[in-house]
Design a protein around this motif. Structure first.
Motif, PDB file in Angstrom:
ATOM      1  N   ALA A  77       0.783  -1.294   0.015  1.00 28.96           N
ATOM      2  CA  ALA A  77       0.096   0.170  -0.014  1.00 28.96           C
ATOM      3  C   ALA A  77       0.899   1.363  -0.021  1.00 28.96           C
ATOM      4  CB  ALA A  77      -0.890   0.048   1.275  1.00 28.96           C
ATOM      5  N   PHE A  78       1.840   1.182   0.850  1.00 26.31           N
ATOM      6  CA  PHE A  78       2.723   2.368   0.657  1.00 26.31           C
ATOM      7  C   PHE A  78       3.460   2.680  -0.678  1.00 26.31           C
ATOM      8  CE2 PHE A  78       6.578   4.986   1.613  1.00 26.31           C
ATOM      9  CZ  PHE A  78       6.052   5.733   2.780  1.00 26.31           C
ATOM     10  N   VAL A  79       4.045   1.727  -1.221  1.00 26.71           N
ATOM     11  CA  VAL A  79       4.904   1.981  -2.559  1.00 26.71           C
ATOM     12  C   VAL A  79       3.670   2.291  -3.575  1.00 26.71           C
ATOM     13  CG1 VAL A  79       6.764   0.592  -1.758  1.00 26.71           C
ATOM     14  CG2 VAL A  79       4.815  -0.229  -3.107  1.00 26.71           C
ATOM     15  N   SER A  80       2.375   2.018  -3.575  1.00 27.52           N
ATOM     16  CA  SER A  80       1.584   1.979  -4.386  1.00 27.52           C
ATOM     17  C   SER A  80       0.789   3.232  -4.332  1.00 27.52           C
ATOM     18  CB  SER A  80       0.621   0.938  -4.644  1.00 27.52           C
ATOM     19  OG  SER A  80      -0.108   0.614  -3.436  1.00 27.52           O
ATOM     20  N   ASP A 104      12.724   2.888  -7.694  1.00 33.44           N
ATOM     21  CA  ASP A 104      13.681   1.695  -6.949  1.00 33.44           C
ATOM     22  C   ASP A 104      13.857   2.077  -5.813  1.00 33.44           C
ATOM     23  OD1 ASP A 104      13.691   0.117  -9.219  1.00 33.44           O
ATOM     24  OD2 ASP A 104      15.440   0.819 -10.156  1.00 33.44           O
ATOM     25  N   GLY A 105      13.049   3.005  -5.194  1.00 33.33           N
ATOM     26  CA  GLY A 105      13.243   3.034  -3.491  1.00 33.33           C
ATOM     27  C   GLY A 105      12.499   1.689  -2.849  1.00 33.33           C
ATOM     28  N   ARG A 106      13.388   1.586  -1.738  1.00 37.52           N
ATOM     29  CA  ARG A 106      12.870   0.332  -0.970  1.00 37.52           C
ATOM     30  C   ARG A 106      12.332   0.830   0.414  1.00 37.52           C
ATOM     31  NH1 ARG A 106      15.106  -4.060  -3.168  1.00 37.52           N
ATOM     32  NH2 ARG A 106      16.839  -3.479  -4.372  1.00 37.52           N
ATOM     33  N   VAL A 107      11.169   0.510   0.770  1.00 37.87           N
ATOM     34  CA  VAL A 107      10.398   0.614   1.953  1.00 37.87           C
ATOM     35  C   VAL A 107      10.237  -0.608   2.784  1.00 37.87           C
ATOM     36  CG1 VAL A 107       8.261   1.415   2.937  1.00 37.87           C
ATOM     37  CG2 VAL A 107       8.901   2.578   0.768  1.00 37.87           C
ATOM     38  N   ARG A 108      10.926  -0.318   3.908  1.00 36.40           N
ATOM     39  CA  ARG A 108      10.982  -1.574   5.003  1.00 36.40           C
ATOM     40  C   ARG A 108       9.701  -1.487   6.023  1.00 36.40           C
ATOM     41  NH1 ARG A 108      14.885  -2.386   9.913  1.00 36.40           N
ATOM     42  NH2 ARG A 108      14.746  -4.446  10.145  1.00 36.40           N
ATOM     43  N   THR A 160       9.587  -2.588  -2.870  1.00 37.04           N
ATOM     44  CA  THR A 160      10.431  -1.725  -3.752  1.00 37.04           C
ATOM     45  C   THR A 160       9.531  -0.838  -4.658  1.00 37.04           C
ATOM     46  OG1 THR A 160      12.005  -3.220  -3.947  1.00 37.04           O
ATOM     47  CG2 THR A 160      12.005  -1.644  -5.547  1.00 37.04           C
ATOM     48  N   VAL A 161       9.484   0.443  -4.698  1.00 41.59           N
ATOM     49  CA  VAL A 161       8.630   1.319  -5.664  1.00 41.59           C
ATOM     50  C   VAL A 161       9.160   1.009  -7.057  1.00 41.59           C
ATOM     51  CG1 VAL A 161       8.261   3.821  -6.084  1.00 41.59           C
ATOM     52  CG2 VAL A 161       9.055   3.096  -3.713  1.00 41.59           C
TER      53      VAL A 161
END
Length: 155
Positions: free
Chosen positions: A67-70, A113-117, A150-151
């Motif tokens: 949900a965060f990356v979208s 290409d950013g990553r969210v943990r 990953t975004v």
């Protein structure tokens, strides 16, 4: 032939005297079943609750990351992630009990290409134990799950 019925009668009376514990097998079976089945039932309940906690944390971390990356805008992303995690926790019976921590690997978070943990955690209490036991001995198992999303590169 008249002596034969007397013999059978004597054998029947000897058998009756030799077995004074008729019916005790049922009592022993019930007692043994209670002693063995009650702990087994409690173990199954505890393992089922732990499995539900694991499913809740896993789904919450995965769905919060997705949900965060979208999210269409960076301002909406944390709220969407929290809502997705709350739904996953509530689905397994942990409504309002789960925690969610989101970390980005750079600035801005939603860059290509950013990553969210996403780290989701829930504490699973042992079932059917009174509250005063929890005050004396920690009767909870913490469960934590991490998911990295990953975004998309071509957003």
């Amino acid at each position: 032939m008249s002596g034969r019925p007397r013999l059978w009668g004597r054998l029947a009376s000897v058998r009756a005297l030799a077995r004074p514990d008729d019916g005790s097998a049922i009592v022993e079976f019930v007692a043994l079943a209670v002693v063995l089945l009650v702990p087994l039932f409690y173990l199954v309940m505890t393992l089922a609750r732990l499995q539900a906690g694991t499913y809740a944390a896993s789904a919450a971390a995965r769905e919060a990351g997705r949900a965060f990356v979208s999210a269409p805008a960076a301002a909406e992303a944390p709220g969407r992630a929290r809502a997705a995690a709350d739904l996953a926790f509530a689905d397994q019976g942990f409504a309002g009990e789960g925690d969610l921590v989101l970390q980005c690997d750079g600035d801005p978070c939603l860059r290509p290409d950013g990553r969210v943990r996403a780290v989701a955690a829930v504490t699973v209490p042992f079932p059917l134990l009174p509250a005063f036991f929890r005050d004396v001995v920690p009767l909870e198992i913490p469960i934590s799950v991490t998911h990295v999303a990953t975004v998309e590169r071509f957003r």
